[in-house]
Design a protein around this motif. Sequence first.
Motif, PDB file in Angstrom:
ATOM      1  N   UNK A   1       0.836  -1.166  -0.042  1.00 33.28           N
ATOM      2  CA  UNK A   1       0.134  -0.060  -0.226  1.00 33.28           C
ATOM      3  C   UNK A   1       0.841   1.280   0.391  1.00 33.28           C
ATOM      4  N   UNK A   2       0.345   2.203  -0.652  1.00 34.14           N
ATOM      5  CA  UNK A   2       1.239   3.550  -0.896  1.00 34.14           C
ATOM      6  C   UNK A   2       1.091   4.123   0.524  1.00 34.14           C
ATOM      7  N   UNK A   3       0.005   4.371   1.230  1.00 36.74           N
ATOM      8  CA  UNK A   3      -0.152   4.992   2.380  1.00 36.74           C
ATOM      9  C   UNK A   3       0.901   4.119   3.490  1.00 36.74           C
ATOM     10  N   UNK A   4       0.672   2.825   3.573  1.00 33.31           N
ATOM     11  CA  UNK A   4       1.463   2.234   4.518  1.00 33.31           C
ATOM     12  C   UNK A   4       3.046   2.560   4.619  1.00 33.31           C
ATOM     13  N   UNK A   5       3.490   2.508   2.958  1.00 32.59           N
ATOM     14  CA  UNK A   5       4.638   2.930   2.845  1.00 32.59           C
ATOM     15  C   UNK A   5       5.041   4.350   3.308  1.00 32.59           C
ATOM     16  N   UNK A   6       4.549   5.277   2.966  1.00 38.13           N
ATOM     17  CA  UNK A   6       4.759   6.899   3.408  1.00 38.13           C
ATOM     18  C   UNK A   6       4.590   6.671   4.701  1.00 38.13           C
ATOM     19  N   UNK A   7       3.533   6.080   5.600  1.00 42.88           N
ATOM     20  CA  UNK A   7       3.459   6.027   7.105  1.00 42.88           C
ATOM     21  C   UNK A   7       4.749   5.461   7.547  1.00 42.88           C
ATOM     22  N   UNK A   8       5.073   4.393   7.022  1.00 39.99           N
ATOM     23  CA  UNK A   8       6.211   3.618   7.717  1.00 39.99           C
ATOM     24  C   UNK A   8       7.385   4.727   7.657  1.00 39.99           C
ATOM     25  N   UNK A   9       7.780   5.389   6.294  1.00 39.13           N
ATOM     26  CA  UNK A   9       8.871   6.071   6.322  1.00 39.13           C
ATOM     27  C   UNK A   9       8.866   7.199   7.291  1.00 39.13           C
ATOM     28  N   UNK A  26       1.046  -1.789  16.372  1.00 34.66           N
ATOM     29  CA  UNK A  26      -0.365  -1.396  16.431  1.00 34.66           C
ATOM     30  C   UNK A  26      -1.157  -1.414  15.438  1.00 34.66           C
ATOM     31  N   UNK A  27      -0.702  -0.628  14.348  1.00 35.18           N
ATOM     32  CA  UNK A  27      -1.413  -0.335  12.987  1.00 35.18           C
ATOM     33  C   UNK A  27      -0.926  -1.203  12.035  1.00 35.18           C
ATOM     34  N   UNK A  28      -0.097  -2.106  12.328  1.00 37.85           N
ATOM     35  CA  UNK A  28       0.385  -3.353  11.176  1.00 37.85           C
ATOM     36  C   UNK A  28       1.158  -2.507  10.106  1.00 37.85           C
ATOM     37  N   UNK A  29       1.962  -1.471  10.406  1.00 43.18           N
ATOM     38  CA  UNK A  29       2.677  -1.013   9.429  1.00 43.18           C
ATOM     39  C   UNK A  29       4.058  -1.895   9.094  1.00 43.18           C
ATOM     40  N   UNK A  30       4.323  -2.705  10.059  1.00 48.74           N
ATOM     41  CA  UNK A  30       5.486  -3.446   9.641  1.00 48.74           C
ATOM     42  C   UNK A  30       5.195  -4.794   8.663  1.00 48.74           C
ATOM     43  N   UNK A  31       4.207  -4.788   8.045  1.00 53.82           N
ATOM     44  CA  UNK A  31       3.895  -5.840   6.983  1.00 53.82           C
ATOM     45  C   UNK A  31       3.249  -7.087   7.907  1.00 53.82           C
ATOM     46  N   UNK A  32       3.043  -6.695   9.136  1.00 56.09           N
ATOM     47  CA  UNK A  32       2.333  -8.000  10.233  1.00 56.09           C
ATOM     48  C   UNK A  32       1.139  -7.502  10.391  1.00 56.09           C
ATOM     49  N   UNK A  33      -0.079  -8.334  10.679  1.00 50.87           N
ATOM     50  CA  UNK A  33      -1.220  -8.031  10.837  1.00 50.87           C
ATOM     51  C   UNK A  33      -1.088  -6.906  12.149  1.00 50.87           C
ATOM     52  N   UNK A  34      -2.253  -6.021  12.433  1.00 54.44           N
ATOM     53  CA  UNK A  34      -2.226  -5.282  13.460  1.00 54.44           C
ATOM     54  C   UNK A  34      -2.097  -6.094  14.865  1.00 54.44           C
TER      55      UNK A  34
END
Length: 75
Positions: A1-9, A26-34
Amino acid sequence: DCIRDVAGCLVGSEMCIRDRAVLMQYFGLDGEPARSLEEIARDLGLTRERARMIKDRALVRLRLGETGKILESFR
């Protein structure tokens, strides 16, 4: 996801390691489920309440910092 990539950075750019770890999990931004605060707290050796406080503080910092201005464009 674009938003996930941007948010992660963005999360990684202006946060301490523990704050980043809590938000990413908590939000699952590391590629794992939240994950729940209880799961995160157990992994980091914290109480659930302390994990919640870290999450809340980190979100406030994101909203008030430069990141908040960038993420505002996604609304």
